[in-house]
Design an enzyme around this catalytic site. Sequence first.
Site, PDB file in Angstrom:
ATOM      1  N   ASP A 103      91.825 111.685  43.591  1.00 18.99           N
ATOM      2  CA  ASP A 103      92.722 110.546  43.784  1.00 18.99           C
ATOM      3  C   ASP A 103      93.048 110.327  45.262  1.00 18.99           C
ATOM      4  O   ASP A 103      92.960 109.226  45.775  1.00 18.99           O
ATOM      5  CB  ASP A 103      94.017 110.729  42.979  1.00 18.99           C
ATOM      6  CG  ASP A 103      94.698 112.072  43.222  1.00 18.99           C
ATOM      7  OD1 ASP A 103      94.142 112.941  43.932  1.00 18.99           O
ATOM      8  OD2 ASP A 103      95.816 112.265  42.696  1.00 18.99           O
ATOM      9  N   ASP A 106      94.925 114.344  51.507  1.00 18.62           N
ATOM     10  CA  ASP A 106      96.057 114.272  52.430  1.00 18.62           C
ATOM     11  C   ASP A 106      95.773 115.254  53.576  1.00 18.62           C
ATOM     12  O   ASP A 106      94.988 114.947  54.476  1.00 18.62           O
ATOM     13  CB  ASP A 106      97.313 114.607  51.612  1.00 18.62           C
ATOM     14  CG  ASP A 106      98.604 114.417  52.351  1.00 18.62           C
ATOM     15  OD1 ASP A 106      98.637 113.669  53.329  1.00 18.62           O
ATOM     16  OD2 ASP A 106      99.614 115.022  51.940  1.00 18.62           O
ATOM     17  N   GLY A 108      94.017 117.872  53.335  1.00 14.00           N
ATOM     18  CA  GLY A 108      92.637 118.321  53.152  1.00 14.00           C
ATOM     19  C   GLY A 108      92.547 119.752  52.623  1.00 14.00           C
ATOM     20  O   GLY A 108      91.478 120.212  52.240  1.00 14.00           O
ATOM     21  N   THR A 110      93.722 121.149  49.819  1.00 14.81           N
ATOM     22  CA  THR A 110      93.372 121.272  48.400  1.00 14.81           C
ATOM     23  C   THR A 110      91.862 121.097  48.215  1.00 14.81           C
ATOM     24  O   THR A 110      91.203 121.902  47.559  1.00 14.81           O
ATOM     25  CB  THR A 110      94.136 120.211  47.569  1.00 14.81           C
ATOM     26  OG1 THR A 110      95.535 120.357  47.836  1.00 14.81           O
ATOM     27  CG2 THR A 110      93.871 120.360  46.087  1.00 14.81           C
ATOM     28  N   ARG A 168     102.262 107.199  36.526  1.00 13.12           N
ATOM     29  CA  ARG A 168     100.803 107.226  36.736  1.00 13.12           C
ATOM     30  C   ARG A 168     100.133 105.999  36.121  1.00 13.12           C
ATOM     31  O   ARG A 168      99.022 105.635  36.493  1.00 13.12           O
ATOM     32  CB  ARG A 168     100.189 108.472  36.080  1.00 13.12           C
ATOM     33  CG  ARG A 168     100.604 109.790  36.683  1.00 13.12           C
ATOM     34  CD  ARG A 168      99.770 110.906  36.037  1.00 13.12           C
ATOM     35  NE  ARG A 168     100.329 112.229  36.272  1.00 13.12           N
ATOM     36  CZ  ARG A 168     100.056 112.989  37.322  1.00 13.12           C
ATOM     37  NH1 ARG A 168      99.256 112.553  38.257  1.00 13.12           N
ATOM     38  NH2 ARG A 168     100.586 114.193  37.445  1.00 13.12           N
TER      39      ARG A 168
HETATM   40  P1  5GP Z   1      96.243 117.928  50.389  1.00 13.60           P
HETATM   41  O1  5GP Z   1      95.886 119.330  50.029  1.00 13.60           O
HETATM   42  O2  5GP Z   1      95.079 117.090  50.828  1.00 13.60           O
HETATM   43  O3  5GP Z   1      97.361 117.901  51.406  1.00 13.60           O
HETATM   44  O4  5GP Z   1      96.935 117.297  49.124  1.00 13.60           O
HETATM   45  C1  5GP Z   1      96.279 116.626  48.157  1.00 13.60           C
HETATM   46  C2  5GP Z   1      97.172 116.474  46.958  1.00 13.60           C
HETATM   47  O5  5GP Z   1      98.522 116.141  47.333  1.00 13.60           O
HETATM   48  C3  5GP Z   1      96.707 115.313  46.116  1.00 13.60           C
HETATM   49  O6  5GP Z   1      95.727 115.711  45.185  1.00 13.60           O
HETATM   50  C4  5GP Z   1      97.990 114.845  45.472  1.00 13.60           C
HETATM   51  O7  5GP Z   1      98.223 115.599  44.311  1.00 13.60           O
HETATM   52  C5  5GP Z   1      99.057 115.169  46.492  1.00 13.60           C
HETATM   53  N1  5GP Z   1      99.440 113.987  47.296  1.00 13.60           N
HETATM   54  C6  5GP Z   1      99.244 113.809  48.620  1.00 13.60           C
HETATM   55  N2  5GP Z   1      99.737 112.628  49.035  1.00 13.60           N
HETATM   56  C7  5GP Z   1     100.269 112.041  47.935  1.00 13.60           C
HETATM   57  C8  5GP Z   1     100.933 110.775  47.714  1.00 13.60           C
HETATM   58  O8  5GP Z   1     101.150 109.940  48.605  1.00 13.60           O
HETATM   59  N3  5GP Z   1     101.339 110.529  46.432  1.00 13.60           N
HETATM   60  C9  5GP Z   1     101.135 111.401  45.397  1.00 13.60           C
HETATM   61  N4  5GP Z   1     101.577 111.061  44.192  1.00 13.60           N
HETATM   62  N5  5GP Z   1     100.514 112.591  45.583  1.00 13.60           N
HETATM   63  C10 5GP Z   1     100.084 112.900  46.832  1.00 13.60           C
END
Ligand code: 5GP
Length: 186
Positions: A103, A106, A108, A110, A168
């Site tokens: 989806d 952010d 990176g 995860t 969602r």
């Molecule tokens: P990362 O590890 O890239 O920082 O985080 C990714 C995860 O953070 C995404 O899979 C999602 O679950 C959550 N996330 C990051 N930004 C958003 C946002 O703006 N809205 C929502 N609902 N989830 C987010």
Amino acid sequence: MQSYHEFLSEILIPEQELQDKVKELGKIISRDYQEQDLHLVCILRGGVLFLTDLMRSISVPHSIDFMAISSYGSGVREASGHIRLTMDLRDDIQGRNVLLVEDIVDSGHTLTSVLGLLATRKPASLKVCTLLDKAERRETEVPIDYVGFVIPNKYVFGYGLDLDEYYRELPFIGVVNEDKYTPPDH
Ligand code: 5GP
């Protein structure tokens, strides 16, 4: 529960724009995977709406599978990259052409962890398709092959993305006004 109208500060991506982009991505993916076995892997739960629309736009035969992770962050909305697999894939991916459907990327962290995990299972190829990319928030470089929209650093919800597990179902991507949003009390 609040109606989303109470805390929606703006619609960042309207429904039609999302649908058009998904169709465009589906076409590109269909072209790239012509004559190839394609296996879509979706991370629950945020990617589900994107996955199901994307599937209908991909014209080559493909299979799907799901995995679920929980990530431990420093705060509710900060992912640290320390992930725990809460539901594994059903099928073996060894020798398959795997396309991970996400989806949003952010920081990176995860995605880096998930790719690391999947790579140990020796897929023939491993690519990434994300609907949303908060590029300016990136803390670790991560390869992304297909991107729907690069978005600014705003917390978004709808079209699979949640606010405390709700909203969602909304067909658009909206930005939350944190001052007007009240989390559910259960
Ligand atoms: P990362 O590890 O890239 O920082 O985080 C990714 C995860 O953070 C995404 O899979 C999602 O679950 C959550 N996330 C990051 N930004 C958003 C946002 O703006 N809205 C929502 N609902 N989830 C987010």
